[in-house]
Design a protein around this motif. Structure first.
Motif, mmCIF file in Angstrom:
data_model
loop_
_atom_site.group_PDB
_atom_site.id
_atom_site.type_symbol
_atom_site.label_atom_id
_atom_site.label_comp_id
_atom_site.label_asym_id
_atom_site.label_seq_id
_atom_site.Cartn_x
_atom_site.Cartn_y
_atom_site.Cartn_z
ATOM 1 N N LEU A 92 12.130 -25.580 -35.971
ATOM 2 C CA LEU A 92 13.413 -26.108 -35.507
ATOM 3 C C LEU A 92 14.551 -25.121 -35.755
ATOM 4 O O LEU A 92 15.499 -25.045 -34.976
ATOM 5 C CB LEU A 92 13.726 -27.430 -36.220
ATOM 6 N N ALA A 93 14.448 -24.362 -36.854
ATOM 7 C CA ALA A 93 15.529 -23.449 -37.232
ATOM 8 C C ALA A 93 15.403 -22.067 -36.599
ATOM 9 O O ALA A 93 16.409 -21.448 -36.259
ATOM 10 C CB ALA A 93 15.572 -23.304 -38.761
ATOM 11 N N ASN A 173 13.379 -33.119 -49.943
ATOM 12 C CA ASN A 173 14.609 -33.323 -49.170
ATOM 13 C C ASN A 173 14.534 -34.585 -48.323
ATOM 14 O O ASN A 173 15.516 -35.336 -48.196
ATOM 15 C CB ASN A 173 14.863 -32.097 -48.289
ATOM 16 N N GLN A 174 13.370 -34.827 -47.740
ATOM 17 C CA GLN A 174 13.163 -36.034 -46.937
ATOM 18 C C GLN A 174 13.297 -37.292 -47.805
ATOM 19 O O GLN A 174 13.882 -38.292 -47.389
ATOM 20 C CB GLN A 174 11.765 -35.993 -46.305
ATOM 21 N N MET A 175 12.751 -37.222 -49.005
ATOM 22 C CA MET A 175 12.804 -38.366 -49.909
ATOM 23 C C MET A 175 14.256 -38.696 -50.256
ATOM 24 O O MET A 175 14.656 -39.861 -50.256
ATOM 25 C CB MET A 175 11.999 -38.036 -51.174
ATOM 26 N N GLU A 176 15.030 -37.664 -50.540
ATOM 27 C CA GLU A 176 16.447 -37.888 -50.859
ATOM 28 C C GLU A 176 17.204 -38.435 -49.651
ATOM 29 O O GLU A 176 18.043 -39.328 -49.787
ATOM 30 C CB GLU A 176 17.090 -36.576 -51.341
ATOM 31 N N ALA A 177 16.885 -37.908 -48.464
ATOM 32 C CA ALA A 177 17.621 -38.306 -47.253
ATOM 33 C C ALA A 177 17.221 -39.690 -46.735
ATOM 34 O O ALA A 177 18.062 -40.441 -46.237
ATOM 35 C CB ALA A 177 17.404 -37.264 -46.155
ATOM 36 N N THR A 338 16.180 -34.681 -39.593
ATOM 37 C CA THR A 338 16.828 -33.893 -40.647
ATOM 38 C C THR A 338 16.013 -32.635 -40.982
ATOM 39 O O THR A 338 16.135 -32.073 -42.070
ATOM 40 C CB THR A 338 17.027 -34.736 -41.928
ATOM 41 N N GLY A 339 15.210 -32.193 -40.033
ATOM 42 C CA GLY A 339 14.376 -31.015 -40.249
ATOM 43 C C GLY A 339 15.174 -29.751 -40.545
ATOM 44 O O GLY A 339 14.757 -28.914 -41.355
ATOM 45 N N LEU A 340 16.328 -29.599 -39.911
ATOM 46 C CA LEU A 340 17.140 -28.400 -40.172
ATOM 47 C C LEU A 340 17.661 -28.404 -41.601
ATOM 48 O O LEU A 340 17.723 -27.362 -42.250
ATOM 49 C CB LEU A 340 18.310 -28.323 -39.183
ATOM 50 N N PHE A 343 14.977 -27.227 -43.888
ATOM 51 C CA PHE A 343 14.864 -25.767 -43.869
ATOM 52 C C PHE A 343 15.985 -25.126 -44.679
ATOM 53 O O PHE A 343 15.747 -24.238 -45.502
ATOM 54 C CB PHE A 343 14.896 -25.256 -42.425
ATOM 55 N N ASP A 344 17.211 -25.598 -44.449
ATOM 56 C CA ASP A 344 18.383 -25.004 -45.101
ATOM 57 C C ASP A 344 18.349 -25.167 -46.621
ATOM 58 O O ASP A 344 18.880 -24.330 -47.354
ATOM 59 C CB ASP A 344 19.674 -25.624 -44.563
ATOM 60 N N ARG A 345 17.729 -26.249 -47.096
ATOM 61 C CA ARG A 345 17.787 -26.555 -48.530
ATOM 62 C C ARG A 345 16.512 -26.185 -49.295
ATOM 63 O O ARG A 345 16.379 -26.524 -50.472
ATOM 64 C CB ARG A 345 18.107 -28.046 -48.724
#
Length: 359
Positions: A92-93, A173-177, A338-340, A343-345
């Motif tokens: 995605l990025a 990151n997915q878990m947090e989001a 929230t895939g980007l 990647f960013d984090r």
């Protein structure tokens, strides 16, 4: 974009007309398909035999796929015509925005693929699940993920090192989001009080506590499978590993069992994208292969490893070793919206793990 590129020929055939697509493919050069599983060799052979075409499956890790696709695109020398890649955030990025690959969803498959898996196209979801040793325990010895942060499990939890595999920091990151409320609720269920933390989320608090509890961080799923499932252990590890490793129960005599009632999830998923190189010289053959892997016949070799097809038409085989399909609703599913951010984090989450990890 170059003449003769994928984009230039994208509408050469009516995508609903499979016969026309096959006929057009027969005028093209052979293709190569990159995938991170060795099963791609068998899949490409099956495809070639079915359609009288030549396709070669090449096992390439997700990290190497990224480098190769970018390099091949920049040099106008495409070797990998189709990429089946598990690093969705990087695709995605880095791949889609730069035009190295293009998304293609066959028109006759659209209704069978749930909306969240269409753009970019995911061909399967892959699961990592919490597992225990069925020889040492009558049932799963853990009922809540917060138990894994307690002294009882200090140094007895095995996972793949999040510093070596991007899907693990993506999971953080997915878990947090998307799952933070459930992580907080699991804390209250375990300890009878609300979570008080200086961390920015319940997920971060759990990840920190797990890291500080000296888990065994391995370089892949095989060592986790052995630590958890090898027979003859009095105090085996509890672990997180790919559902594909349950085939080791038969192959190696392991005693792996999924922790079926773990609160809040028995495991989590990540997706495998099916993308076509924008500059492929064989766009119709590449499209035909994408169509093929969205069918039961096409994806079957990977389903035996517990890979869940995204097509709602396909049912898992009865003899799939992990029994994952019965627990699909208890998995924390990947959300590519929230895939980007994943990647960013990545570095941020790796640093967070590194700072808190104790051996």
């Amino acid at each position: 974009m170059m003449a003769g590129s994928f984009a230039g020929q994208a509408n050469a055939q009516d995508p609903t007309d499979l016969d026309a697509l096959i006929a057009a493919a027969k005028q093209e050069k052979p293709i190569n398909i990159y995938d991170s599983t060795g099963k791609i060799v068998e899949m490409a052979e099956n495809f070639s035999a079915k359609y009288g075409l030549k396709a070669t499956g090449v096992k390439v890790s997700a990290n190497s796929q990224l480098e190769m696709i970018i390099r091949e695109g920049q040099s106008n020398n495409v070797q990998g015509d189709v990429a089946l890649i598990t690093d969705a955030p990087a695709a995605l990025a880095q791949l889609l925005p730069e035009g190295f690959v293009e998304n293609y969803l066959p028109a006759d498959m659209t209704a069978k693929i749930p909306a969240q898996f269409r753009n970019p196209l995911a061909i399967s979801t892959n699961a990592n699940v919490w597992a225990y040793n069925t020889e040492a325990y009558d049932k799963c010895p853990v009922s809540n993920i917060w138990e894994l942060t307690e002294p009882k499990w200090k140094g007895k939890v095995a996972i793949v090192d999040p510093l070596t595999k991007g899907t693990y920091t993506d999971w953080f990151n997915q878990m947090e989001a998307h799952g933070d409320d459930k992580v907080a609720a699991a804390y209250k269920a375990q300890f009878g009080k609300d979570l008080q933390t200086e961390e920015k989320s319940a997920s971060a608090a759990w990840i920190k506590a797990l890291a500080q509890n000296a888990p065994l961080a391995t370089d892949g799923d095989d060592p986790v499978a052995e630590a958890v499932g090898a027979p003859g252990q009095k105090e085996p590890f509890f672990g997180l590993l790919s559902s594909a490793k349950f085939r080791d129960n038969e192959a190696k005599g392991y005693k792996l069992g999924i922790c079926k009632d773990l609160d809040p999830w028995v495991g989590w998923t990540y997706i495998k994208l099916g993308l076509i190189a924008s500059k492929t010289q064989s766009p119709n053959t590449a499209k035909l292969f994408i169509h093929y892997v969205l069918t039961e016949e096409g994806i079957a070799p990977q389903m035996k490893d517990g890979k869940l097809p995204t097509s709602t038409d396909i049912k898992m085989p009865e003899d799939e070793p992990s029994g994952l399909m019965a627990l699909a609703d208890k998995l924390f599913g990947y959300d590519s919206s929230t895939g980007l951010s994943d990647f960013d984090r990545r570095e941020e989450w790796q640093d967070f793990w590194r700072v808190n990890y104790s051996k």
